[in-house]
Design an enzyme around this catalytic site. Structure first.
Site, short mmCIF file in Angstrom:
data_model
loop_
_atom_site.label_atom_id
_atom_site.label_comp_id
_atom_site.label_asym_id
_atom_site.label_seq_id
_atom_site.Cartn_x
_atom_site.Cartn_y
_atom_site.Cartn_z
N GLY A 1 6.89 -85.73 -34.96
CA GLY A 1 7.40 -86.39 -33.92
C GLY A 1 7.00 -87.79 -34.17
CD GLN A 2 4.62 -88.76 -38.13
OE1 GLN A 2 5.94 -88.04 -38.03
NE2 GLN A 2 3.85 -88.30 -38.46
CB THR A 3 9.24 -94.03 -34.05
OG1 THR A 3 8.53 -93.68 -32.50
CG2 THR A 3 10.57 -94.05 -33.46
#
Length: 169
Positions: free
Chosen positions: A103-105
């Protein structure tokens, strides 16, 4: 007078076009009673008995922890997911393939690529992180609007999982 099968009167095309331009009345959509995620998935996959679930959410929401807990694995030391993990679980005769995507940017723009052939979406929220709830909602809304627009997620079931993480003081 010849009765050739290809011989048509000139009015046939005009009459057909006139009939095609008349809108047909549509019946109103039927309201469905609320159903659980597994009930919907069972109906969709009754014959295949294999389900592909996509697990998404912001970084540090606990997606991998939830999957490992379902699978009965150790959850003491879980590193951040860089890319994706695939876990397969057996549940009531169904084979659940859970795609746990980071879910990292920097990875969020790739989420849309995982919706192909997906039967359900599990969106995980870290409910203890109130500072990021607004970001979480905005990401989910943007994702669903994009997927509904492209009709890839039109037949998918969705589950919103609120994960409460209690960090040591």
């Amino acid at each position: 007078m010849s009765l050739r099968p290809n011989a048509r009167r000139k009015t046939d095309g005009a009459a057909r076009a006139a009939r095609a331009s008349v809108p047909r009345p549509r019946s109103p959509p039927r309201a469905r009673p609320p159903q659980g995620l597994l009930t919907i998935l069972k109906k969709q996959k009754q014959k295949e008995r294999e389900v592909r679930l996509l697990m998404l959410g912001l970084d540090n929401a606990g997606k991998t922890t939830v999957v490992k807990k379902f699978n009965g694995e150790d959850i003491d030391l879980i590193p951040p997911t860089l890319g994706f993990n695939i876990e397969t679980l057996e549940y009531r005769g169904f084979k659940l393939n859970i795609w746990d995507v980071g879910g990292q940017t920097s990875l969020r723009s790739y989420w849309r690529n995982y919706f192909e052939q997906t039967d359900g979406l599990i969106w995980v929220v870290d409910s203890a992180d109130r500072a990021r709830l607004h970001d979480c909602r905005a990401e989910l809304e943007a994702l669903l609007q994009q997927e509904v627009r492209t009709r890839r997620a039109a037949t998918s079931a969705a589950l919103l999982a609120a994960n409460a993480r209690l960090l040591p003081c």
